[in-house]
Write a protein that holds these residues in place. Structure first.
Motif, PDB file in Angstrom:
ATOM      1  N   ASP A   1     -13.243  -5.262  -3.749  1.00  0.00           N
ATOM      2  CA  ASP A   1     -11.950  -4.371  -3.765  1.00  0.00           C
ATOM      3  C   ASP A   1     -10.896  -5.382  -3.664  1.00  0.00           C
ATOM      4  OD1 ASP A   1     -12.019  -5.326  -1.056  1.00  0.00           O
ATOM      5  OD2 ASP A   1     -12.674  -3.364  -0.303  1.00  0.00           O
ATOM      6  N   HIS A   2      -9.642  -4.937  -3.487  1.00  0.00           N
ATOM      7  CA  HIS A   2      -8.610  -5.854  -3.326  1.00  0.00           C
ATOM      8  C   HIS A   2      -8.317  -6.844  -2.222  1.00  0.00           C
ATOM      9  CE1 HIS A   2      -6.491  -3.244  -0.452  1.00  0.00           C
ATOM     10  NE2 HIS A   2      -6.830  -2.187  -1.086  1.00  0.00           N
ATOM     11  N   GLU A   3      -9.052  -6.521  -0.964  1.00  0.00           N
ATOM     12  CA  GLU A   3      -9.095  -7.111   0.151  1.00  0.00           C
ATOM     13  C   GLU A   3      -9.954  -8.470   0.005  1.00  0.00           C
ATOM     14  OE1 GLU A   3      -9.843  -4.603   3.374  1.00  0.00           O
ATOM     15  OE2 GLU A   3      -7.631  -3.861   3.497  1.00  0.00           O
TER      16      GLU A   3
ATOM     17  N   ASN B   1      -7.988  -1.764 -12.483  1.00  0.00           N
ATOM     18  CA  ASN B   1      -7.444  -1.122 -11.613  1.00  0.00           C
ATOM     19  C   ASN B   1      -5.731  -1.114 -11.368  1.00  0.00           C
ATOM     20  OD1 ASN B   1      -9.646  -0.575  -9.411  1.00  0.00           O
ATOM     21  ND2 ASN B   1     -10.074  -2.472 -10.406  1.00  0.00           N
TER      22      ASN B   1
ATOM     23  N   TYR C   1      -4.065   2.149 -12.151  1.00  0.00           N
ATOM     24  CA  TYR C   1      -4.444   3.246 -11.072  1.00  0.00           C
ATOM     25  C   TYR C   1      -3.883   3.079  -9.823  1.00  0.00           C
ATOM     26  CZ  TYR C   1      -7.541   5.430  -7.747  1.00  0.00           C
ATOM     27  OH  TYR C   1      -7.934   6.212  -6.717  1.00  0.00           O
ATOM     28  N   TRP C   2      -3.691   1.809  -9.477  1.00  0.00           N
ATOM     29  CA  TRP C   2      -2.906   1.585  -8.074  1.00  0.00           C
ATOM     30  C   TRP C   2      -1.460   2.232  -8.251  1.00  0.00           C
ATOM     31  CZ3 TRP C   2      -4.012  -4.553  -7.888  1.00  0.00           C
ATOM     32  CH2 TRP C   2      -5.211  -4.325  -7.545  1.00  0.00           C
TER      33      TRP C   2
ATOM     34  N   HIS D   1      -1.739   5.896  -7.738  1.00  0.00           N
ATOM     35  CA  HIS D   1      -2.368   6.213  -6.336  1.00  0.00           C
ATOM     36  C   HIS D   1      -1.906   5.195  -5.447  1.00  0.00           C
ATOM     37  CE1 HIS D   1      -4.826   8.122  -9.393  1.00  0.00           C
ATOM     38  NE2 HIS D   1      -4.911   9.274  -8.594  1.00  0.00           N
TER      39      HIS D   1
ATOM     40  N   GLU E   1      -1.824   5.222  -2.484  1.00  0.00           N
ATOM     41  CA  GLU E   1      -2.441   5.283  -1.091  1.00  0.00           C
ATOM     42  C   GLU E   1      -3.884   4.154  -1.307  1.00  0.00           C
ATOM     43  OE1 GLU E   1      -3.988   8.541  -3.833  1.00  0.00           O
ATOM     44  OE2 GLU E   1      -2.120   7.817  -3.281  1.00  0.00           O
ATOM     45  N   ASP E   2      -4.212   3.953  -2.583  1.00  0.00           N
ATOM     46  CA  ASP E   2      -5.610   3.200  -2.800  1.00  0.00           C
ATOM     47  C   ASP E   2      -5.066   1.644  -3.148  1.00  0.00           C
ATOM     48  OD1 ASP E   2      -7.176   5.167  -2.030  1.00  0.00           O
ATOM     49  OD2 ASP E   2      -7.027   6.064  -4.164  1.00  0.00           O
ATOM     50  N   ALA E   3      -3.870   1.476  -3.144  1.00  0.00           N
ATOM     51  CA  ALA E   3      -3.298   0.260  -3.605  1.00  0.00           C
ATOM     52  C   ALA E   3      -3.243  -0.623  -2.496  1.00  0.00           C
ATOM     53  CB  ALA E   3      -2.011   0.332  -4.365  1.00  0.00           C
ATOM     54  N   PRO E   4      -3.472  -2.177  -2.959  1.00  0.00           N
ATOM     55  CA  PRO E   4      -2.790  -3.064  -1.855  1.00  0.00           C
ATOM     56  C   PRO E   4      -1.420  -3.328  -1.638  1.00  0.00           C
ATOM     57  CG  PRO E   4      -3.347  -4.166  -4.207  1.00  0.00           C
ATOM     58  CD  PRO E   4      -3.780  -2.701  -4.074  1.00  0.00           C
TER      59      PRO E   4
END
Length: 518
Positions: free
Chosen positions: A149-151, A197, A200-201, A204, A206-209
């Motif tokens: 994932d982004h983290e 991604n 999409y980020w 959305h 709330e799901d983005a970095p």
């Protein structure tokens, strides 16, 4: 390899015969002498790697001998040995740039440890770094095969930068090449991750970095709402994460690093798009719709970042912060000195924004100027030039002045850059922009595997100038080249640092929260 030669000066040298035998068994050559005068004579006639020097000798004292040695042989390491624990003697010796300080009685292993610390450190560190990276190499390689994932991608990049800096210190060229290959593989996987991604980020959040448009809201606004001190928000244009890590030890002399993160620059990774987004708190497409008279597209004449102060003010108002703030963009030394002189008065403002453009100018100068290209020939040299500039810059003076007055500091950037290696052919009409890492226009023809194509700019929240306009972003270390005069173009731009596309170096960039030590 020749044996390491030690000069040992002590008026009780005869009593130290067991110590000398121990060192000789370990492969050292020891030149013993009972006085400072004799020690200076030996140095005139012999090549010596290190000196063990007794502080309390009759005649020429240890401190007097030390002063003469340092004046004649400034790079020769000296280990001071003394019976005294008097603080002023320690301070005198340390002020004379000794390499170590031992208090009698000393045992042979203490001396051996000090010798290794002063003579063998670089080799031992190099061997240890190489061994540790070999272990980490396998772990990072396995991680790259996972669905990150982004983290997790941020963590991978931090590890790669850490090892790049460690191996750079150890000068281990063999492992350097392996790390370079691993970074290439990581960038290839990261480009696929962004391709899957990115849009999409944006739909959305709330799901983005944290990205350019959300940076101010996540890092600056919370500090301003505390209302306990002036906040200085410094944006160093085009500062890569590895360059920040090179500057961090210098800044840490005056500041505690409270939090060190990376965030994601938006695409295109250029000042026109990313920095406007930081200050406006919006994506470029929203800026163009909301403030059409304040947004300039690629094909428009004039500057593209002329309204940053306006965007900051508007973003503060949207967050119910009707506060005084200052904004300064430093493009040269004289303006930097002007800002430095105005720092005391800035403490009347809750927020002070300073944009510093040197690193970006260095990147462009490296492309166009042969001498700068030679000074910053690769990543390590580029870091070194940035560090040298910073240590003598008005920016460093500004940061020290803010620290002395107790100001809170946030340091960040708008995008990074990547050293481009491979050309990718592209064809477009005369309106296509000139950036080497992204193109936007009506009729673009390109090698699909080398790019992320956004056919509808609105999907990436970018301004849409006409119906058939699209954006393409170079992946990995590719740069765009036109078929006309292709070979000349490729030769000129290969190995230059560029930005605008998709890579770890361009997109994963530092944001750092700092508190003054004073």
């Amino acid at each position: 390899m020749d044996a390491i030669t030690i000069l040992w000066a002590d008026d009780e040298i005869d009593l130290l015969k067991p110590h000398i035998l121990f060192l000789e068994e370990k492969g050292y050559q020891v030149l013993p002498t009972p006085s400072g005068d004799d020690a200076l004579d030996i140095l005139e006639e012999n090549r010596v790697d290190i000196v063990l020097l007794d502080e309390n000798m009759p005649g020429l004292s240890g401190l007097e001998t030390l002063e003469i040695i340092k004046s004649k042989y400034p790079s020769l390491p000296v280990i001071m040995i003394t019976k005294s624990e008097e603080e002023f003697i320690m301070e005198e010796a340390i002020g004379s740039k000794i390499s170590d300080y031992l208090i009698k009685p000393v045992n042979p292993k203490q001396i051996l440890l000090s010798l290794k610390k002063n003579l063998d450190t670089s080799r031992l560190v190099s061997e240890k770094s190489t061994s540790k990276y070999q272990q980490e190499f396998r772990q990072i390689g396995m991680t790259l095969g996972d669905r990150l994932d982004h983290e997790e991608w941020a963590d991978v990049y931090k590890k790669l930068v850490y090892w790049e800096l460690e191996l750079d210190k150890s000068k281990e060229t063999g492992m350097d090449e392996i790390l370079h290959m691993q970074k290439n593989e990581a960038n290839s996987q990261f480009c696929k991750f962004v391709e899957n991604n990115y849009t999409y980020w944006l739909s959305h959040p709330e799901d983005a970095p944290v990205m350019s448009q959300s940076l101010f809201k996540n890092y600056v606004i919370p500090e301003l709402k505390k209302k306990d001190n002036s906040v200085f928000f410094i944006v160093i244009d085009n500062l890569r994460y590895d360059q920040w890590k090179t500057l961090a030890p210098i800044i840490s002399q005056d500041y505690w690093i409270d939090k060190e993160d990376v965030f994601y620059s938006i695409l295109p990774t250029t000042t026109q798009y990313s920095r406007n987004s930081i200050f406006a708190g919006m994506m470029p497409g929203e800026i163009a719709k909301r403030y059409p008279d304040k947004w300039s597209n690629d094909e428009d004449d004039g500057g593209k970042n002329l309204h940053e102060e306006f965007f900051i003010e508007e973003q503060l108002k949207r967050n119910n912060l009707n506060i005084k703030f200052s904004y300064n963009k430093v493009l040269n030394v004289s303006y930097g000195n002007k800002v430095l002189n105005e720092i005391p008065g800035m403490f009347n403002n809750p927020l002070n924004v300073i944009v510093y453009n040197f690193v970006d100018m260095l990147s462009h100068a490296r492309t166009d100027t042969q001498i700068v290209k030679e000074l910053a020939s690769d990543e390590a040299a580029y870091r070194s030039v940035v560090k040298s500039w910073f240590e003598h810059s008005t920016l460093y003076e500004i940061i020290k002045e803010i620290a002395a007055r107790g100001g809170k500091l946030i340091i960040t950037t708008d995008h990074g850059s990547i050293r481009v290696k491979e050309a990718s052919k592209i064809v477009g009409d005369k309106e296509v922009n000139t950036n080497l890492r992204y193109k936007q226009g009506k009729t673009l023809s390109y090698v699909e595997k080398n790019v992320l194509a956004i056919k509808n700019p609105e999907d990436a929240h970018l301004p849409k100038v006409n119906v058939s306009q699209s954006f393409v972003f170079a992946k990995d270390d590719y740069f765009f080249a036109y078929p006309n005069n292709y070979n000349h173009y490729v030769k000129y731009y290969k190995d230059t640092f560029q930005h605008g596309g998709i890579s770890l170096e361009e997109m994963l960039i530092p944001v750092v929260m700092l508190s003054p030590k004073k």
